[in-house]
Design a protein around this motif. Structure first.
Motif, PDB file in Angstrom:
ATOM      1  N   LEU A 106      43.811 -26.558 -57.545  1.00 18.86           N
ATOM      2  CA  LEU A 106      43.297 -25.724 -58.749  1.00 18.86           C
ATOM      3  C   LEU A 106      42.986 -24.406 -58.549  1.00 18.86           C
ATOM      4  N   LEU A 164      40.824 -35.451 -62.100  1.00 18.18           N
ATOM      5  CA  LEU A 164      41.902 -35.164 -61.280  1.00 18.18           C
ATOM      6  C   LEU A 164      41.952 -36.115 -60.338  1.00 18.18           C
ATOM      7  N   GLN A 165      43.219 -36.817 -60.127  1.00 22.40           N
ATOM      8  CA  GLN A 165      43.500 -37.883 -59.043  1.00 22.40           C
ATOM      9  C   GLN A 165      44.573 -37.345 -58.104  1.00 22.40           C
ATOM     10  N   VAL A 166      44.031 -37.427 -56.899  1.00 21.35           N
ATOM     11  CA  VAL A 166      44.679 -36.967 -55.764  1.00 21.35           C
ATOM     12  C   VAL A 166      45.207 -37.991 -54.655  1.00 21.35           C
ATOM     13  N   TRP A 174      49.364 -34.778 -56.976  1.00 24.18           N
ATOM     14  CA  TRP A 174      48.169 -34.779 -57.924  1.00 24.18           C
ATOM     15  C   TRP A 174      48.465 -34.730 -59.351  1.00 24.18           C
ATOM     16  N   ASP A 175      47.402 -34.837 -60.220  1.00 20.99           N
ATOM     17  CA  ASP A 175      47.671 -34.813 -61.760  1.00 20.99           C
ATOM     18  C   ASP A 175      46.292 -35.054 -62.545  1.00 20.99           C
ATOM     19  N   PHE A 176      46.192 -34.618 -63.568  1.00 16.89           N
ATOM     20  CA  PHE A 176      44.847 -34.771 -64.520  1.00 16.89           C
ATOM     21  C   PHE A 176      45.476 -36.172 -65.180  1.00 16.89           C
ATOM     22  N   ARG A 186      39.478 -39.045 -56.615  1.00 15.82           N
ATOM     23  CA  ARG A 186      39.361 -38.575 -58.143  1.00 15.82           C
ATOM     24  C   ARG A 186      38.191 -37.602 -58.104  1.00 15.82           C
TER      25      ARG A 186
END
Length: 136
Positions: A75, A114-116, A106-108, A133
């Motif tokens: 980010l 946030l998860q990766v 990754w994404d919200f 997360r």
């Protein structure tokens, strides 16, 4: 109490019950809850990182704290100026060594979460290395 062992041949974590071992601990009433697993989900963002020497622990594996650094680096600094991590969960599934390249998705998933998921290519297939997360 939760005990986790490592299979020395596969270098993967194994629960003692699945290996035929039984560990009994002393319960004191202040134990933390066993964290849940993070199921893989479709994530839109993509990044690739290679494990560097300065990210290793004394065993030659990527240090646990570096996984969190990698997540924060996904980010921009403008996001971090207005958001602080409040909670995180990391599921370590396989060791990472110097020179290994990890593909991160990754994404919200929901507001502030946030998860990766990180994978490496091993023998022609993607092997999940960690999932995490961050709640901001």
């Amino acid at each position: 109490s939760l005990w986790v062992l490592m299979d020395l041949n596969t270098r993967k974590m194994v629960l003692p019950g699945k290996s035929g071992l039984d560990f009994t601990g002393i319960e004191r009433g202040n134990e933390l809850a066993v964290p849940g697993s993070l199921a893989p989900v479709k994530l839109e963002g993509k990044d690739t990182r290679t494990v560097r020497y300065c990210e290793l622990d004394l065993n030659g594996h990527m240090s646990n704290t570096r996984y969190l650094d990698w997540m924060e680096d996904l980010l921009p600094s403008s996001f971090h100026e207005n958001h602080s991590p409040r909670e995180f969960t990391v599921c370590y599934l396989s060791e990472s060594r110097e020179g290994q390249t990890l593909d991160m998705s990754w994404d919200f998933l929901e507001d502030g979460m946030l998860q990766v998921d990180a994978h490496r290519n091993a023998e022609e297939k993607a092997e999940r290395v960690f999932s995490a997360r961050f709640l901001f």
